[in-house]
Write an enzyme that holds these catalytic residues in place. Sequence first.
Site, mmCIF file in Angstrom:
data_model
loop_
_atom_site.group_PDB
_atom_site.id
_atom_site.type_symbol
_atom_site.label_atom_id
_atom_site.label_comp_id
_atom_site.label_asym_id
_atom_site.label_seq_id
_atom_site.Cartn_x
_atom_site.Cartn_y
_atom_site.Cartn_z
ATOM 1 N N CYS A 199 6.539 2.132 6.584
ATOM 2 C CA CYS A 199 7.826 2.335 5.918
ATOM 3 C C CYS A 199 8.848 1.416 6.579
ATOM 4 O O CYS A 199 8.999 1.439 7.808
ATOM 5 C CB CYS A 199 8.257 3.791 6.044
ATOM 6 S SG CYS A 199 9.937 4.079 5.430
ATOM 7 N N ASP B 63 2.598 4.497 5.863
ATOM 8 C CA ASP B 63 2.433 4.931 4.476
ATOM 9 C C ASP B 63 0.977 4.692 4.117
ATOM 10 O O ASP B 63 0.409 3.640 4.441
ATOM 11 C CB ASP B 63 3.325 4.124 3.523
ATOM 12 C CG ASP B 63 4.766 4.582 3.545
ATOM 13 O OD1 ASP B 63 5.008 5.789 3.728
ATOM 14 O OD2 ASP B 63 5.650 3.730 3.368
ATOM 15 N N VAL C 66 -13.037 -12.166 -6.699
ATOM 16 C CA VAL C 66 -12.653 -12.027 -5.298
ATOM 17 C C VAL C 66 -13.857 -11.556 -4.481
ATOM 18 O O VAL C 66 -14.627 -10.691 -4.908
ATOM 19 C CB VAL C 66 -11.443 -11.072 -5.128
ATOM 20 C CG1 VAL C 66 -11.798 -9.629 -5.472
ATOM 21 C CG2 VAL C 66 -10.859 -11.184 -3.735
ATOM 22 N N LEU D 278 -15.480 -9.486 -1.594
ATOM 23 C CA LEU D 278 -15.072 -8.156 -1.139
ATOM 24 C C LEU D 278 -14.666 -8.078 0.330
ATOM 25 O O LEU D 278 -13.696 -7.407 0.664
ATOM 26 C CB LEU D 278 -16.167 -7.135 -1.434
ATOM 27 C CG LEU D 278 -16.440 -6.897 -2.917
ATOM 28 C CD1 LEU D 278 -17.522 -5.844 -3.091
ATOM 29 C CD2 LEU D 278 -15.178 -6.497 -3.648
ATOM 30 N N HIS E 66 7.080 0.483 -1.276
ATOM 31 C CA HIS E 66 5.913 0.651 -2.150
ATOM 32 C C HIS E 66 5.925 -0.346 -3.307
ATOM 33 O O HIS E 66 4.901 -0.961 -3.619
ATOM 34 C CB HIS E 66 5.861 2.074 -2.712
ATOM 35 C CG HIS E 66 5.752 3.126 -1.658
ATOM 36 N ND1 HIS E 66 6.021 4.445 -1.916
ATOM 37 C CD2 HIS E 66 5.402 3.074 -0.356
ATOM 38 C CE1 HIS E 66 5.837 5.160 -0.825
ATOM 39 N NE2 HIS E 66 5.468 4.346 0.143
ATOM 40 N N GLU E 67 7.068 -0.482 -3.941
ATOM 41 C CA GLU E 67 7.180 -1.357 -5.109
ATOM 42 C C GLU E 67 6.948 -2.816 -4.727
ATOM 43 O O GLU E 67 6.278 -3.572 -5.442
ATOM 44 C CB GLU E 67 8.564 -1.200 -5.753
ATOM 45 C CG GLU E 67 8.875 0.198 -6.237
ATOM 46 C CD GLU E 67 9.347 1.183 -5.164
ATOM 47 O OE1 GLU E 67 9.627 2.340 -5.505
ATOM 48 O OE2 GLU E 67 9.436 0.802 -3.970
#
Length: 139
Positions: free
Chosen positions: A34, A41, A56, A58, A75-76
């Site tokens: 955070c 988070d 991609v 892995l 988060h966004e």
Amino acid sequence: MTTQPTDTLETFPNPKPERDFHIHMQIPEFTCLCPKTGQPDFATLILDYIPDRLCVELKSLKLYIWSYRNQGAFHEAVTNRILDDLVSALSPRFMRLTAKFYVRGGIFTNVEAEYRQENWQPLPRVELAAFAANSNTRD
């Protein structure tokens, strides 16, 4: 290949580039910090994509995701940054990243970001009728 966190995403050639096929991944151990409190988070990332020429690798994806462990990010912002990095590395036909963050302060946060290649349209989904177990009758 290293086992240390990295911001490098490795790719490999799509084995069937003439076909649209769906790759679905769940990444249940995403962690970042955070940016306000420095507390961790946790989220489950759900990645869905239709590759064009590249897929991609892995292990590189795992190490890339791991690189966020000590980074502060809303988060966004982190959801959109991961999507942007994956799109930049793969140039997929379609990609959606859903980040399901665990509860913080009584609030669950889900962020969904999408990319669609210009002029790409998905083929219509084919729905097959379920086979009835006791369909021994003929018309």
